[in-house]
Enzyme design. Structure first.
Site, short mmCIF file in Angstrom:
data_model
loop_
_atom_site.label_atom_id
_atom_site.label_comp_id
_atom_site.label_asym_id
_atom_site.label_seq_id
_atom_site.Cartn_x
_atom_site.Cartn_y
_atom_site.Cartn_z
CG ASP A 48 -2.11 -0.94 1.04
OD1 ASP A 48 -2.34 -1.41 -0.09
OD2 ASP A 48 -2.80 -1.21 2.04
N GLY A 49 2.02 1.21 0.65
CA GLY A 49 2.91 2.37 0.66
C GLY A 49 3.39 2.72 -0.73
CB ALA A 165 -4.44 3.59 7.87
#
EC number: 2.7.1.23
Length: 268
Positions: A48-49, A165
């Site tokens: 995801d980063g 998150a």
């Protein structure tokens, strides 16, 4: 067979590098064009980063670009494909019907005291405000009306996709991305007989906005996704749902609650 212009953004771990090399070969064999400047589709390889990084590279082209994620580790919230499925992915590109699914983004505007012009950002996941090693004191305004005076470690503002998150770790709710709203969650607020806040996350509608007015200090830290904005004399930060949206190519877009279950619960 449709030919697309494709940009590939990858992390630098070995597995992602190998996957990127293989993807480049398959794209060229299929006749697609590698174009990092004006792509039709941006493919991120990593986690995801990596997709967040890809988003910020192309967030000025959101009306023309669709995104697609390949994960080389654990399943992410923005990655639909595995690195061993690259052949199937490229075959899907060849049959592209230009379909997409879109998610809301957060519009962030930082205002300064010293006459500096405002700074504007888009966030895919979240933004936070904290203050050095001291208690942060800030006025929270909703649609220009005073809501509360916050005292605590900080505030977290998240999109629906970003609700899983940091927002979730500070007690925020998980929002489905079809809800065109954003969420404000307190980070370790002070609540006693003298100081009171709502003490609960709030979900703010699309047509509303929130402004966090900060006390005069030089030690505030504002984050926009994975980026830190640490500068002197921040006066306030304003949040609202952005007019822009991020579009994901929907060849095989996984159901949101399936992602949530896999990430936090596992097999039932």
């Amino acid at each position: 067979m449709k030919k697309l212009k494709v940009a590939v953004i990858h992390s630098h771990v070995e597995q992602s590098l190998q996957a990127a090399d293989r993807l480049y070969q398959l794209l060229k064999q299929s006749g697609h064009e590698i174009d990092r400047d004006n792509p039709d589709i941006v493919i991120s390889i990593g986690g995801d980063g990596t997709l967040l990084s890809a988003f910020h590279l192309y967030n000025h082209k959101l009306d023309r670009v669709r995104f697609l994620g390949v994960h080389t580790g654990h399943l992410g919230f923005y990655t639909d494909w595995r690195d061993y499925e690259l052949e199937e992915l490229v075959n899907s590109l060849c049959n592209d019907q230009e379909k997409s699914v879109s998610y809301p983004l957060l519009d962030v505007r930082i205002k300064y005291r010293n006459g500096k012009p405002d700074k504007h950002f888009l966030a895919l996941n979240e933004s936070t405000i904290k203050r050095g090693s001291r208690t942060m004191v800030a006025d929270v305004l909703i649609k220009d009306e005073m809501f509360e005076r916050f005292r605590g470690d900080g505030l977290s503002v998240s999109t629906p996709t970003g609700s899983t998150a940091y927002n979730k770790s500070v007690g925020g709710a998980v929002l489905h991305p079809s809800i065109n709203a954003f969420q404000l969650a307190e980070i370790a607020s002070l609540n006693n007989r003298v100081f009171r806040t709502l003490g609960s996350p709030i979900v703010v509608a699309q047509q509303e906005w929130v402004e966090i007015q900060l006390q005069n200090s030089t030690d505030y830290l504002v984050t926009i996704d994975q980026f830190n904005i640490q500068q002197d004399e921040i006066k306030s930060v304003e949040y609202k749902i952005a007019e822009e949206r991020i579009h994901f190519a929907s060849y095989r877009h996984m159901h949101f609650w399936h992602r949530v279950r896999d990430a936090f619960i596992g097999e039932v």
